[in-house]
Design a protein around this motif. Structure first.
Motif, PDB file in Angstrom:
ATOM      1  N   TRP A  92     -15.801  -5.114   5.501  1.00  0.00           N
ATOM      2  CA  TRP A  92     -16.063  -4.039   6.461  1.00  0.00           C
ATOM      3  C   TRP A  92     -17.371  -3.335   6.136  1.00  0.00           C
TER       4      TRP A  92
ATOM      5  N   ARG B  41      -6.058   0.472   9.566  1.00  0.00           N
ATOM      6  CA  ARG B  41      -7.140   1.416   9.821  1.00  0.00           C
ATOM      7  C   ARG B  41      -7.612   2.046   8.508  1.00  0.00           C
ATOM      8  N   LEU B  42      -8.741   2.714   8.591  1.00  0.00           N
ATOM      9  CA  LEU B  42      -9.250   3.438   7.426  1.00  0.00           C
ATOM     10  C   LEU B  42      -8.192   4.406   6.904  1.00  0.00           C
ATOM     11  N   PRO B  43      -8.222   4.708   5.598  1.00  0.00           N
ATOM     12  CA  PRO B  43      -7.248   5.647   5.048  1.00  0.00           C
ATOM     13  C   PRO B  43      -7.344   7.007   5.742  1.00  0.00           C
TER      14      PRO B  43
ATOM     15  N   THR C 222      -8.190  -3.857   1.539  1.00  0.00           N
ATOM     16  CA  THR C 222      -7.083  -3.934   2.497  1.00  0.00           C
ATOM     17  C   THR C 222      -7.397  -4.934   3.601  1.00  0.00           C
TER      18      THR C 222
ATOM     19  N   ASP D 276     -11.584   0.715  -1.102  1.00  0.00           N
ATOM     20  CA  ASP D 276     -10.179   0.299  -1.033  1.00  0.00           C
ATOM     21  C   ASP D 276      -9.881  -0.325   0.339  1.00  0.00           C
ATOM     22  N   TYR D 277     -10.514   0.207   1.376  1.00  0.00           N
ATOM     23  CA  TYR D 277     -10.307  -0.344   2.721  1.00  0.00           C
ATOM     24  C   TYR D 277     -10.870  -1.757   2.818  1.00  0.00           C
ATOM     25  N   ASP D 278     -11.985  -2.004   2.142  1.00  0.00           N
ATOM     26  CA  ASP D 278     -12.506  -3.374   2.063  1.00  0.00           C
ATOM     27  C   ASP D 278     -11.437  -4.325   1.531  1.00  0.00           C
TER      28      ASP D 278
END
Length: 240
Positions: free
Chosen positions: A214, A175-177, A201, A197-199
């Motif tokens: 994302w 999930r998102l941070p 991940t 950073d989520y991209d």
């Protein structure tokens, strides 16, 4: 860790089910009972659940929405609908006006009630050791789905839920941070780097269904004009 919290944190979506597995009547009733006990605004319970077990009917549903064959191959398919027909009947019986289109609030209330009932069904399903997948794309063919299930005015499909015994193990999707989602006392700005950073991940997670980053997926989705036929449908159903 508390067992319920552990169950919630272990959530994952399944799309492959054992076709020869049938939910028992007791399992189905347990899921439906848990679903009906979901929180509801003013206890209005502005939703209904259509239990779809008939194979022929589910074949028609997949023909309408062919990207989700699990709707046929799962043990059961549940359709959650926002339902303001019940209170319209009350208004009619009480001989008072039913002014639900003066505001979007009644539509939001009914949609939220249906969504909470849906989430309870997901949790109950997982508590029984089964798997599920939420199907929001029933709204993409909303007219055809509504006709298939004879939905009256003041009712619209929010999402479906395929339930069954998984045959393919799935990983827990990142999930998102936390820093990009959780705010304390007031909404606060955060560094966009968290999203980038989520991209990274999600790219590392490498789910085959995700063909775009994302950020790219949602930049593309919201960069085009929305489907106005959905608004037209809601007006036809007397919800707008």
């Amino acid at each position: 860790m508390n067992d319920v919290i552990a169950l919630l944190k272990n959530h994952r979506t399944y799309r492959n089910f054992a076709e020869n597995y049938e939910l028992t009547d007791e399992e189905l009733e347990a899921i439906l009972s848990a679903s009906r006990q979901a929180p509801s605004w003013m206890n209005g319970q502005a939703y209904s659940i259509i239990v779809v077990k008939d194979k022929a009917l589910r074949e028609k549903l997949v023909a309408i929405n062919p990207t989700n064959p699990h709707m046929l191959h799962s043990s059961v398919f549940l359709l959650f609908v926002a339902d303001l027909k019940r209170t319209q009947m009350v208004a009619q019986k009480e001989q008072v006006a039913y002014e639900i289109t003066d505001s979007l609030n009644p539509l939001i209330i009914a949609t939220t009630d249906a969504s909470l009932a849906l989430q309870n069904a997901v949790i109950a399903t997982e508590a029984l050791g089964l798997g599920s997948v939420i199907v929001g794309s029933v709204r993409n063919q909303i007219e055809a789905v509504s006709e298939l299930f004879n939905l009256p005015d003041y009712v619209y499909p929010v999402a479906g839920l395929s339930i069954g015994k998984p045959t393919v193990e799935m990983q827990i999707k990142p999930r998102l941070p936390k820093q990009a989602v959780i705010h304390y006392d007031t909404y606060k700005e955060y560094d966009y780097q968290l999203i980038e950073d989520y991209d990274k991940t999600m790219k590392k997670f490498g789910e085959a269904r995700e063909t775009k980053l994302w950020t790219k997926k949602f930049a593309d989705y919201y960069s085009v004009s929305g489907d106005k036929s959905f608004n037209d449908y809601l007006k036809k159903q007397k919800l707008l």
